[in-house]
Write a protein that holds these residues in place. Structure first.
Motif, PDB file in Angstrom:
ATOM      1  N   UNK A 308      22.867  -4.491  -1.176  1.00  0.00           N
ATOM      2  CA  UNK A 308      22.067  -3.616  -0.325  1.00  0.00           C
ATOM      3  C   UNK A 308      21.879  -2.244  -0.972  1.00  0.00           C
ATOM      4  N   UNK A 309      22.968  -1.642  -1.455  1.00  0.00           N
ATOM      5  CA  UNK A 309      22.856  -0.298  -2.021  1.00  0.00           C
ATOM      6  C   UNK A 309      21.996  -0.304  -3.280  1.00  0.00           C
ATOM      7  N   UNK A 310      22.105  -1.365  -4.080  1.00  0.00           N
ATOM      8  CA  UNK A 310      21.275  -1.455  -5.282  1.00  0.00           C
ATOM      9  C   UNK A 310      19.795  -1.519  -4.923  1.00  0.00           C
ATOM     10  N   UNK A 311      19.465  -2.236  -3.854  1.00  0.00           N
ATOM     11  CA  UNK A 311      18.067  -2.296  -3.412  1.00  0.00           C
ATOM     12  C   UNK A 311      17.584  -0.931  -2.930  1.00  0.00           C
ATOM     13  N   UNK A 312      18.491  -0.158  -2.332  1.00  0.00           N
ATOM     14  CA  UNK A 312      18.106   1.138  -1.778  1.00  0.00           C
ATOM     15  C   UNK A 312      17.957   2.217  -2.847  1.00  0.00           C
ATOM     16  N   UNK A 313      18.806   2.182  -3.876  1.00  0.00           N
ATOM     17  CA  UNK A 313      18.814   3.309  -4.815  1.00  0.00           C
ATOM     18  C   UNK A 313      18.430   2.924  -6.237  1.00  0.00           C
ATOM     19  N   UNK A 314      18.304   1.641  -6.525  1.00  0.00           N
ATOM     20  CA  UNK A 314      17.988   1.234  -7.901  1.00  0.00           C
ATOM     21  C   UNK A 314      16.770   0.334  -8.000  1.00  0.00           C
ATOM     22  N   UNK A 315      16.117   0.078  -6.866  1.00  0.00           N
ATOM     23  CA  UNK A 315      14.880  -0.694  -6.895  1.00  0.00           C
ATOM     24  C   UNK A 315      15.043  -2.172  -7.164  1.00  0.00           C
ATOM     25  N   UNK A 316      16.246  -2.729  -6.959  1.00  0.00           N
ATOM     26  CA  UNK A 316      16.435  -4.169  -7.128  1.00  0.00           C
ATOM     27  C   UNK A 316      15.881  -4.907  -5.909  1.00  0.00           C
ATOM     28  N   UNK A 317      15.730  -6.241  -5.975  1.00  0.00           N
ATOM     29  CA  UNK A 317      15.126  -6.977  -4.857  1.00  0.00           C
ATOM     30  C   UNK A 317      15.885  -6.793  -3.543  1.00  0.00           C
ATOM     31  N   UNK A 318      15.140  -6.817  -2.454  1.00  0.00           N
ATOM     32  CA  UNK A 318      15.720  -6.682  -1.117  1.00  0.00           C
ATOM     33  C   UNK A 318      16.537  -7.928  -0.799  1.00  0.00           C
ATOM     34  N   UNK A 319      17.804  -7.773  -0.392  1.00  0.00           N
ATOM     35  CA  UNK A 319      18.601  -8.952  -0.040  1.00  0.00           C
ATOM     36  C   UNK A 319      17.975  -9.732   1.118  1.00  0.00           C
ATOM     37  N   UNK A 320      18.228 -11.017   1.151  1.00  0.00           N
ATOM     38  CA  UNK A 320      17.642 -11.884   2.165  1.00  0.00           C
ATOM     39  C   UNK A 320      18.078 -11.456   3.565  1.00  0.00           C
ATOM     40  N   UNK A 321      17.122 -11.471   4.486  1.00  0.00           N
ATOM     41  CA  UNK A 321      17.421 -11.182   5.884  1.00  0.00           C
ATOM     42  C   UNK A 321      17.162  -9.757   6.313  1.00  0.00           C
ATOM     43  N   UNK A 322      16.956  -8.844   5.365  1.00  0.00           N
ATOM     44  CA  UNK A 322      16.705  -7.450   5.723  1.00  0.00           C
ATOM     45  C   UNK A 322      15.208  -7.208   5.932  1.00  0.00           C
ATOM     46  N   UNK A 323      14.891  -6.250   6.777  1.00  0.00           N
ATOM     47  CA  UNK A 323      13.519  -5.832   7.030  1.00  0.00           C
ATOM     48  C   UNK A 323      13.062  -4.966   5.857  1.00  0.00           C
ATOM     49  N   UNK A 324      12.088  -5.444   5.085  1.00  0.00           N
ATOM     50  CA  UNK A 324      11.647  -4.741   3.885  1.00  0.00           C
ATOM     51  C   UNK A 324      11.054  -3.370   4.209  1.00  0.00           C
ATOM     52  N   UNK A 325      10.280  -3.309   5.294  1.00  0.00           N
ATOM     53  CA  UNK A 325       9.671  -2.031   5.653  1.00  0.00           C
ATOM     54  C   UNK A 325      10.729  -1.001   6.015  1.00  0.00           C
ATOM     55  N   UNK A 326      11.669  -1.422   6.840  1.00  0.00           N
ATOM     56  CA  UNK A 326      12.724  -0.491   7.249  1.00  0.00           C
ATOM     57  C   UNK A 326      13.615  -0.098   6.066  1.00  0.00           C
ATOM     58  N   UNK A 327      13.837  -1.042   5.157  1.00  0.00           N
ATOM     59  CA  UNK A 327      14.626  -0.731   3.970  1.00  0.00           C
ATOM     60  C   UNK A 327      13.902   0.312   3.104  1.00  0.00           C
ATOM     61  N   UNK A 328      12.571   0.230   3.061  1.00  0.00           N
ATOM     62  CA  UNK A 328      11.805   1.229   2.332  1.00  0.00           C
ATOM     63  C   UNK A 328      11.939   2.604   2.950  1.00  0.00           C
ATOM     64  N   UNK A 329      11.943   2.668   4.284  1.00  0.00           N
ATOM     65  CA  UNK A 329      12.137   3.954   4.970  1.00  0.00           C
ATOM     66  C   UNK A 329      13.501   4.531   4.612  1.00  0.00           C
ATOM     67  N   UNK A 330      14.530   3.673   4.631  1.00  0.00           N
ATOM     68  CA  UNK A 330      15.877   4.134   4.300  1.00  0.00           C
ATOM     69  C   UNK A 330      15.963   4.606   2.850  1.00  0.00           C
ATOM     70  N   UNK A 331      15.327   3.863   1.938  1.00  0.00           N
ATOM     71  CA  UNK A 331      15.359   4.246   0.525  1.00  0.00           C
ATOM     72  C   UNK A 331      14.714   5.616   0.318  1.00  0.00           C
ATOM     73  N   UNK A 332      13.577   5.864   0.969  1.00  0.00           N
ATOM     74  CA  UNK A 332      12.913   7.163   0.828  1.00  0.00           C
ATOM     75  C   UNK A 332      13.763   8.277   1.440  1.00  0.00           C
ATOM     76  N   UNK A 333      14.436   7.963   2.538  1.00  0.00           N
ATOM     77  CA  UNK A 333      15.305   8.966   3.162  1.00  0.00           C
ATOM     78  C   UNK A 333      16.476   9.316   2.245  1.00  0.00           C
ATOM     79  N   UNK A 334      17.052   8.319   1.585  1.00  0.00           N
ATOM     80  CA  UNK A 334      18.161   8.586   0.667  1.00  0.00           C
ATOM     81  C   UNK A 334      17.702   9.436  -0.511  1.00  0.00           C
ATOM     82  N   UNK A 335      16.523   9.106  -1.069  1.00  0.00           N
ATOM     83  CA  UNK A 335      16.010   9.881  -2.198  1.00  0.00           C
ATOM     84  C   UNK A 335      15.722  11.323  -1.783  1.00  0.00           C
ATOM     85  N   UNK A 336      15.153  11.506  -0.591  1.00  0.00           N
ATOM     86  CA  UNK A 336      14.873  12.850  -0.107  1.00  0.00           C
ATOM     87  C   UNK A 336      16.138  13.655   0.094  1.00  0.00           C
ATOM     88  N   UNK A 337      17.183  13.002   0.624  1.00  0.00           N
ATOM     89  CA  UNK A 337      18.447  13.711   0.811  1.00  0.00           C
ATOM     90  C   UNK A 337      19.043  14.094  -0.538  1.00  0.00           C
TER      91      UNK A 337
END
Length: 428
Positions: A308-337
């Motif tokens: 999960x963390x690799x998908x959020x901060x390193x651009x690796x594939x989204x793990x199965x079962x997660x909402x891709x759109x919501x994961x994108x929101x979280x990734x942008x929030x982490x980068x902004x922080x």
């Protein structure tokens, strides 16, 4: 349970205002932002007046697959002793992943991420909390966090997870009603149901904070006024138990002191209203000796959190079962922080780069995860720009190279360096 009363999060930007505020019984300070041997003068004056100070940790990562870091536990214990605190608090979250358990590079989130509400994660969390309790000189309380994303395959509700956690470890709970509201909007979870499952006698105190909604997603910003739905959840909680303490959190975009005092008055009124409207009490918790988590449970949790963390901060594939759109929101929030915090720990960078700083950092963050804290992140970002052909003009390259050499070298950085950079840019 010690009665704390009404408090506010102590931050340097509002330190003077907090000292003058009437009715402040206690304050909470981010543990990682204070040094035991060099406590801020404002905090010392509050202590001298008898105001309780509670250290609130953000980097322990008790919900991670690894056992708690001894150095971080020692640092938290030192702060509790230096401040004379009756307890310390941390979060039910993971903040890093990877490393030996997964045979992969270590990754840092730079933010609190949700723990899956599974039996594996609960077993690991209980053992980690037991380790922390044994290492700390005062009781520990842990906080429910806000989340933008949901884990697939969860086995427990938030209320059930917190009940079992308190039941198995005897840990106290820091209930953040703003986070309950966040999870209501973002994950469809009922705050009243969560409150109904809580062991009331385990509550150490309550957090209240503001946020904002954008495109159907609630962001727990700690930079906006406390909204009515959060105050209503506080009233619901207060109808079940008189909370030992309630604290207003504000981390940035600080209003005038009068506005903070108005919010504190609203919080007191919400608690008083709850006391006049008895609600349904939650079930009491016992205390069982927590079983040790199995190595297999730690390994499974480690692999899931690293993916999960690799998908959020390193651009690796989204793990199965997660909402891709919501994961994108979280990734942008982490980068902004990351961009915001790096700008605080290395304020020269926005000065040198000007308006190019933020877009350049966000582009860097998409493929370059943080691995060793924000100060290292600032140096790595500067090195990335210096190595990229055409990324900087000659003036910025010269200033950035000089800054990086000073920060990387053994000699201390000249105290007036930032002022000199500003004067140079102004003349130009």
């Amino acid at each position: 349970m010690e009665r704390l009363g009404t408090g506010i999060g102590w931050r340097p930007e509002i330190a003077d205002a907090v000292e003058r505020m009437p009715g402040i019984d206690w304050v909470e300070v981010v543990a990682e932002n204070v040094c035991p041997g060099h406590l801020p003068a404002g905090l010392l004056r509050l202590r001298e007046r008898g105001v309780t100070v509670v250290p609130h940790g953000v980097s322990l990562g008790l919900g991670g697959a690894d056992r708690p870091d001894v150095a971080r536990l020692t640092a938290l214990a030192e702060r509790a002793e230096a401040l004379g605190s009756p307890l310390v608090t941390e979060h039910i979250a993971f903040v890093r992943a990877g490393g030996p358990l997964t045979a992969s590079p270590p990754l840092e989130a730079g933010h609190l991420l949700p723990v899956p509400r599974t039996r594996d994660a609960l077993d690991v969390l209980c053992e980690n909390i037991r380790i922390a309790q044994d290492a700390l000189p005062v009781p520990l309380a842990v906080e429910n966090i806000a989340a933008l994303i949901s884990w697939p395959g969860e086995e427990l509700t938030e209320g059930q997870f917190l009940y079992e956690l308190a039941d198995r470890t005897g840990v106290r709970l820091l209930i953040d009603v703003a986070n309950l509201h966040t999870n209501h909007v973002n994950r469809g979870e009922d705050p009243a149901e969560a409150l109904a499952h809580l062991p009331l006698e385990a509550i150490a105190y309550v957090h209240v904070a503001g946020g904002f909604e954008r495109d159907g997603v609630w962001h727990d910003s700690h930079a906006h006024p406390v909204p009515r739905p959060v105050l209503d959840i506080l009233t619901d909680l207060a109808s079940r138990i008189a909370p030992p303490g309630v604290l207003l959190e504000r981390d940035e975009n600080f209003p005038e002191p009068a506005e903070l005092e108005r919010e504190l008055a609203q919080i007191r009124a919400a608690v008083d209203k709850g006391g006049q409207e008895p609600g349904t009490p939650a079930a009491p918790a016992g205390r069982r000796t927590p079983e040790a988590s199995s190595p297999a449970a730690r390994e499974r949790l480690a692999l899931a959190q690293a993916a999960l963390l690799s998908a959020l901060v390193a651009g690796t594939p989204v793990p199965e079962g997660f909402d891709r759109t919501r994961l994108g929101v979280q990734a942008r929030a982490l980068a902004g922080k990351r961009a915001d915090v790096v700008a605080k720990v290395a304020p020269e960078l926005p000065v040198i780069l000007g308006p190019r700083y933020r877009p350049a950092f966000l582009a860097y963050a998409q493929r370059n995860p943080m691995t060793d804290g924000y100060r290292r992140d600032a140096l790595d970002f500067a090195g990335h720009l210096l190595a990229a052909e055409g990324a900087l003009d000659s003036r910025a390259r010269r200033e950035l190279g000089r800054w990086r050499r000073e920060r990387s070298g053994p000699a201390p950085r000249p105290p007036a360096r930032l002022a000199r950079i500003r004067r140079t840019l102004t003349r130009r």
